[in-house]
Design a protein around this motif. Sequence first.
Motif, PDB file in Angstrom:
ATOM      1  N   SER A   1       0.760  -1.309   0.094  1.00  0.00           N
ATOM      2  CA  SER A   1      -0.112  -0.098  -0.046  1.00  0.00           C
ATOM      3  C   SER A   1       0.819   1.279   0.103  1.00  0.00           C
ATOM      4  O   SER A   1       1.875   1.141   0.674  1.00  0.00           O
ATOM      5  CB  SER A   1      -0.843  -0.194   1.205  1.00  0.00           C
ATOM      6  N   SER A   2       0.328   2.374  -0.289  1.00  0.00           N
ATOM      7  CA  SER A   2       0.796   3.516  -0.429  1.00  0.00           C
ATOM      8  C   SER A   2       2.250   3.468  -1.232  1.00  0.00           C
ATOM      9  O   SER A   2       3.441   3.984  -0.773  1.00  0.00           O
ATOM     10  CB  SER A   2       1.477   4.228   0.997  1.00  0.00           C
TER      11      SER A   2
ATOM     12  N   ASP B   1      -1.964  11.732  -4.651  1.00  0.00           N
ATOM     13  CA  ASP B   1      -2.989  11.864  -3.588  1.00  0.00           C
ATOM     14  C   ASP B   1      -3.604  10.590  -3.190  1.00  0.00           C
ATOM     15  O   ASP B   1      -3.784  10.179  -2.015  1.00  0.00           O
ATOM     16  CB  ASP B   1      -4.146  12.667  -4.537  1.00  0.00           C
ATOM     17  N   LEU B   2      -3.464   9.497  -4.258  1.00  0.00           N
ATOM     18  CA  LEU B   2      -4.385   8.217  -3.989  1.00  0.00           C
ATOM     19  C   LEU B   2      -3.301   7.457  -3.126  1.00  0.00           C
ATOM     20  O   LEU B   2      -3.595   6.635  -2.391  1.00  0.00           O
ATOM     21  CB  LEU B   2      -4.191   7.272  -5.209  1.00  0.00           C
ATOM     22  N   LYS B   3      -2.059   7.477  -3.453  1.00  0.00           N
ATOM     23  CA  LYS B   3      -0.934   6.836  -2.604  1.00  0.00           C
ATOM     24  C   LYS B   3      -1.000   7.472  -1.040  1.00  0.00           C
ATOM     25  O   LYS B   3      -0.778   6.710  -0.123  1.00  0.00           O
ATOM     26  CB  LYS B   3       0.669   7.371  -3.285  1.00  0.00           C
ATOM     27  N   LYS B   4      -1.252   8.646  -1.150  1.00  0.00           N
ATOM     28  CA  LYS B   4      -1.341   9.140   0.359  1.00  0.00           C
ATOM     29  C   LYS B   4      -2.566   8.488   1.266  1.00  0.00           C
ATOM     30  O   LYS B   4      -2.491   8.220   2.385  1.00  0.00           O
ATOM     31  CB  LYS B   4      -1.610  10.645   0.421  1.00  0.00           C
TER      32      LYS B   4
ATOM     33  N   ASP C   1      11.006   7.719 -13.407  1.00  0.00           N
ATOM     34  CA  ASP C   1      11.652   8.564 -12.553  1.00  0.00           C
ATOM     35  C   ASP C   1      10.993   9.386 -11.554  1.00  0.00           C
ATOM     36  O   ASP C   1      11.099   9.686 -10.418  1.00  0.00           O
ATOM     37  CB  ASP C   1      12.790   9.414 -13.531  1.00  0.00           C
ATOM     38  N   GLN C   2       9.951  10.028 -12.334  1.00  0.00           N
ATOM     39  CA  GLN C   2       9.034  11.065 -11.605  1.00  0.00           C
ATOM     40  C   GLN C   2       8.375  10.354 -10.572  1.00  0.00           C
ATOM     41  O   GLN C   2       7.882  10.844  -9.382  1.00  0.00           O
ATOM     42  CB  GLN C   2       8.427  12.031 -12.398  1.00  0.00           C
ATOM     43  N   ILE C   3       7.426   9.446 -10.729  1.00  0.00           N
ATOM     44  CA  ILE C   3       6.399   9.037 -10.247  1.00  0.00           C
ATOM     45  C   ILE C   3       6.575   7.409  -9.009  1.00  0.00           C
ATOM     46  O   ILE C   3       6.098   7.293  -8.431  1.00  0.00           O
ATOM     47  CB  ILE C   3       5.168   8.848 -10.981  1.00  0.00           C
ATOM     48  N   CYS C   4       7.728   7.060  -9.887  1.00  0.00           N
ATOM     49  CA  CYS C   4       7.701   5.483  -9.048  1.00  0.00           C
ATOM     50  C   CYS C   4       8.459   5.373  -8.002  1.00  0.00           C
ATOM     51  O   CYS C   4       9.350   6.239  -7.694  1.00  0.00           O
ATOM     52  CB  CYS C   4       8.015   4.471 -10.164  1.00  0.00           C
ATOM     53  N   ASP C   5       7.991   4.563  -7.003  1.00  0.00           N
ATOM     54  CA  ASP C   5       9.083   4.302  -5.834  1.00  0.00           C
ATOM     55  C   ASP C   5       9.832   3.109  -5.956  1.00  0.00           C
ATOM     56  O   ASP C   5      10.942   2.923  -5.607  1.00  0.00           O
ATOM     57  CB  ASP C   5       8.008   4.244  -4.555  1.00  0.00           C
TER      58      ASP C   5
END
Lengths: 375, 513
Positions: free
Chosen positions: B29-30, B187-190, B206-210
């Motif tokens: 999650s998150s 926002d969804l991630k939060k 690069d910008q969005i993935c963990d």
Amino acid sequence: MKKTFDFKKFSTLIALFILFIILAIATKGDFLIPRNLTNLSLQISINALCAVGMTFVILTGGIDLSIGSIVALSGIIVGLSQVNLGWGEWGGLGSFMSLLLAILVGLLVGLINGLLITFFKIPPFVITLGMMVIAGGLALIASNSSAISPMSDTFKNIAKGFLPLGPSSFLMLAISVLTLYFFYKKFLQHKEKKTTTSAYLSETVLISISIIIPFYAYSSDRGIPIAVLILSFVVLAALFILHKLPLGRYIFAVGGNEEAAHLSGINVNKVKILAYLFMGLIAGLSGALLTSRLNSAAPTAGALMELDAIAAVVIGGTSLSGGSGSIVGSLIGATFIGTVNNGMDLLGIDSNFQMVIKGFIIIVAVWSDSRTKYK
Amino acid sequence: MSILLKTKKIFKSFGGISALRGVDLELYSSEVLGLLGENGAGKSTLMKVMSGVYPKDEFEGEFSFQGQNCHFKSVKDAEALGIIIVHQELNLFQELTVAENIFISHFPIKSGMLDVKSIEKKSNAILKILGVDFDAQTKLSDLTTGGQQMVEIAKAISKDVKVLILDEPTSSLSNLEIQKLFWVMRDLKKRGVGLIYISHKLDEVDQICDKILIMRDGQSIYAGEKSSINRQELIAHMVGRNINDLYPLKRKKRNPQTVLSVKNWNAYKFSEKRLRVKDFSFSAYKGEVLGIAGLMGAGRTDLLLSLFGHHNYKTSGDIFFNEKKIENKNPWQAVNNGFALVTEDRKKNGLHLDFSIEDNIALASLPHLTVKGCLTLSHYQNRILNLISKLKIKLSSPELPVKTLSGGNQQKVAIAKWLMTSPQVLFLDEPTRGIDVGAKFEIYSLINQLIDEGLCVVIASSDLPEVVGLCNRVLVMREGQLAGMLEGAENSDHNIMNLAFVPTQGNHHEKNI
Ligand SMILES: Nc1ncnc2c1ncn2[C@@H]1O[C@H](COP(=O)(O)OP(=O)(O)OP(=O)(O)O)[C@@H](O)[C@H]1O
Ligand SMILES: [Mg+2]
């Protein structure tokens, strides 16, 4: 990967054979008598012709509801030319001219269908529905609402005649040799391990049976019916157009995805018009054949023929939304419907009941076909 | 952070061809998990397994959601748990409104009737979050492809989502729309949602993935934190070799022989009054790559389609080809004149997805594949096979339907179809949309090879690095007009964006002129 037996491709044919067996048992063998089988092929040939034309139209994603009326109209024109114009007394030439006239009438109506559909961008269903009523009305007007007869002997002979036994046997022998050669080539492919043994065997058996049954009937009865020869000629021409000419690919492409076809540089309108022209030609020819067979031209002769043709095409596995299907499938479909009719006649089923049963059979046939398709 | 999805050795094959060969994936999650891999690596297939598209008996292996084993019979079962997917291809109804599309699978019913008011209200709320400039009552067919993609995303987040799978959502989005999407994703991630993000655009990853999961040939090759892998390694993992420079050397100086010159081109669609292309003039030279940049809806596609003679457009203006005035009244005239157009939407108007790969490649050149009027495809089998290997199309047999190929490979078939016609002017509308890095590199090399052979290539693209890296000159389009031409050192991201945006005066938008 080896090719396995393509059940989907042969399912309608297998269903047809099962129907044959059922009828043979139910009629205690009467169904399989050469004379009956020959009559069956005479009955089938006109619907099969129309089904071939309809396949073209449906492959482009269209439909033609007017063919029954074209059949009637061209039949009436034939009758008028034979009786009122006196072409009946001109022997072979007169018959030929009547036949030509019928085809011209069909072509003309087909052309009008095609032009209206492409230039006004009105759905084929609507245009050909209108044309069905118009051409039907014209047939009534031209005939003064009554049947026209009789035709000349040569003209009657077109749909009722037979190629004499001698030439018939020769022709069937030639076809058998060709088929054996075809089997041999398949066998070579099989040996290269391209198909499995069971697939090779089942295909060979199925094709053999479909050739042996009519050949057995024709050779032990009156020879090959002229109507069947005409049908074979049209089928060969249709197969040639569909599989050997760019036009054939275009027909599939237009039905498969019209927008992509347009952007591939295909003249979509031309392709559609040609399909309706071909349909018209065949309907005109069928009108002449029907008049010849009945020895009389009736303004109501073609009633519901479009529905039989559409049913044959759909039973044969052609998709009503266009882009996929086959001529051979439609032939099998037409044979299926004709066999159902013939069998029920033999069994003495009341003709009103026949309609209901036939309707059910069409639904079941199409349903089981779509089941095998999406599995 | 708790674990949401966990797969164990998933296998899936399509009639003897294996697409997945024991992949393992974990999603918490998150977090945003970036799923990378070449075209045909099996990314979409894996996502379809987890979202219930392929029911339990159509694949092998197991996966669990929040520790519970999943046995989905259909997409509905997955959605009930909150696993929502936005597919690679759009699945929308052109004749319905935006609101109806968003709620198509979960219409609220009020006393037996469709509650139109409430879906429009809810839809507008979601659209506002996404920051789009159309409202819920708009008919879908009035939207650009990018707009439609935003509707797909709206549809997904209108549901109660715990896992959101985005399969190449940005391939038709503008930069601005992408940023809005990222904002929503964060926002969804939060809120604890786990996201899987599939893309071939490494900048976005690069910008969005963990975390990153790289797939190759149906297997997981690499899994780990994004920060522990650099771009070079990432590409090497994906394609199985090193690619040092994505954009091949630009060809030095064109010989200034004009091949195509368009003067005062205007085009509007028959169905509407608005001019899509206004007074547009340009020239293209032999052996150059000419880029056309602009925002979504700036009219790039309209320009190319109308120049190609598409029947939806009424046009005025002149086309000169090798100094001679020509007319492209319809596509077959255009093809005969040596033009070719690879369209932006291969599903809609580029390919016949049900037809075989070879039939598709041959379709635009059939008149030239005949002997005495009869088709003799077997004579040309070699040319088709050559193209397939030249473009490195990954397939098991050219007789299979195109729809069995992965998205990127379908795109290559569309290009092959037009190379088959040996064109002199090649229009490419978003040619590398959905194509992996390795294949992009191959297509760029191919383009260079083509211009060396004297072809003139015109590329409309919203991929700025591509336009900058590949094109000799760039035309920037803005609301159907030529906003400027950039050449040499001027050709940069920054300059293109400056020209592409509409100069705003106060809050007066010059949108619908
Ligand atoms: N319905 C199908 N029938 C046959 N083969 C299929 C089908 N769907 C996918 N495949 C095959 O499975 C493999 C994986 O395809 P998939 O669509 O998952 O790739 P992908 O990683 O999503 O690629 P892309 O980046 O191009 O979208 C490919 O080789 C493809 O040809
Ligand atoms: Mg994919």
